[in-house]
Enzyme design. Sequence first.
Site, mmCIF file in Angstrom:
data_model
loop_
_atom_site.group_PDB
_atom_site.id
_atom_site.type_symbol
_atom_site.label_atom_id
_atom_site.label_comp_id
_atom_site.label_asym_id
_atom_site.label_seq_id
_atom_site.Cartn_x
_atom_site.Cartn_y
_atom_site.Cartn_z
ATOM 1 N N GLY A 1 0.675 -1.255 0.053
ATOM 2 C CA GLY A 1 0.141 0.355 0.242
ATOM 3 C C GLY A 1 1.004 1.437 -0.108
ATOM 4 O O GLY A 1 1.480 1.224 0.104
ATOM 5 N N ARG B 1 -8.438 -3.053 1.906
ATOM 6 C CA ARG B 1 -8.455 -1.770 2.373
ATOM 7 C C ARG B 1 -9.798 -1.728 3.478
ATOM 8 O O ARG B 1 -11.445 -2.028 2.200
ATOM 9 C CB ARG B 1 -8.025 -0.551 1.913
ATOM 10 C CG ARG B 1 -6.157 -0.811 1.562
ATOM 11 C CD ARG B 1 -5.527 -0.675 2.264
ATOM 12 N NE ARG B 1 -4.043 -0.130 2.469
ATOM 13 C CZ ARG B 1 -3.055 -1.617 2.454
ATOM 14 N NH1 ARG B 1 -4.180 -2.801 2.576
ATOM 15 N NH2 ARG B 1 -2.235 -0.602 2.056
ATOM 16 N N HIS C 1 -5.480 -6.209 11.362
ATOM 17 C CA HIS C 1 -4.387 -5.875 9.879
ATOM 18 C C HIS C 1 -3.250 -6.481 10.353
ATOM 19 O O HIS C 1 -2.858 -5.973 10.026
ATOM 20 C CB HIS C 1 -4.281 -4.327 9.721
ATOM 21 C CG HIS C 1 -4.448 -4.066 8.535
ATOM 22 N ND1 HIS C 1 -4.234 -2.877 7.977
ATOM 23 C CD2 HIS C 1 -3.451 -4.790 7.474
ATOM 24 C CE1 HIS C 1 -3.514 -3.083 6.738
ATOM 25 N NE2 HIS C 1 -3.810 -4.361 6.587
#
Length: 314
Positions: free
Chosen positions: A71, A227, A275
């Site tokens: 990312g 995401r 995450h």
Amino acid sequence: MNIVFTFRPPRMIQADLQTKFPNETFSFYKHIDEARPLHEAEILVTFGSDLTKEHIDECKSLKWIMVASAGIEEMPLQAIKERDILVTNARGIHKTPMAEFTIGFMLNHVKRFAELRKLEQTETWNKQLPLGELYGKEVTVLGTGAIGQEIARLAKAFGMTTTGVNKSGHAAEGFDRVFSIDELISAVREADFIVSVLPSTPDTVNALGTEHFEAMKNTAAFINIGRGDLVSETVLLSAINDEEIAHAYLDVFVKEPLPEGHPFWRHPGITVTPHISSVTERYVPRAIEIFEHNLHCFMDGGEYANVIDVTKGY
């Protein structure tokens, strides 16, 4: 060349880099705020989220940023673009841990491991708990890159049907069929599992809306390891509360860490993980392999791996 790391890889990796590239100067810091003098850096190796426009302005000699993650949405892309700085990332290294994590979620869903654990804790012998299997079920994966293809490959091993979604609807390895993002409703309609591995780009923010959840089976499970801004939290909560889907497994969120007291934490229809789907002991070594390849290209020429188009954000 002055090569600055804004994180510290294991000492063995540091020593290995010094041995392989004896004529280069490596500096390893725990955090970018400790990296001084930053302005001498010609190459910056970072996880990306620590960089600001001020850092880019300070790095007068900077030619290349190696992002040791996939990312880049939190990076100062406009400032980088204006300086025409090369950006590469670690795309591809996440496919094994994230695909395994996804299969783990799916197995957990059909085998009901969480409920079995609760029965064990209360010493309850319940042989009537209905269990399912992955065989014969359909998984729709939003994103057909390296991670999506690995999910599809593993799903095939369980006898599942695989559907993919990408921007144009082009074919991708491991998928029985692929829809374009404009055909998203059709892609999710028959799925037993909807898995998102999409990055955050202008095209993906809130791409999954109320109409998509209404089109899903009410027995389907939604898994998001891409995401958090793919779907608004309000839309997702409504979908679960209205029983439009059976469960949501969420590893990514709009705001991280997920705040205390957030309704996701204790919702019976949501499983929260921090995450962590890409985490593995082999993460940094794999990222360094890509860096080493690109460093050879930077020095001697060749084809870089994972060059980022900062205009597109991927």
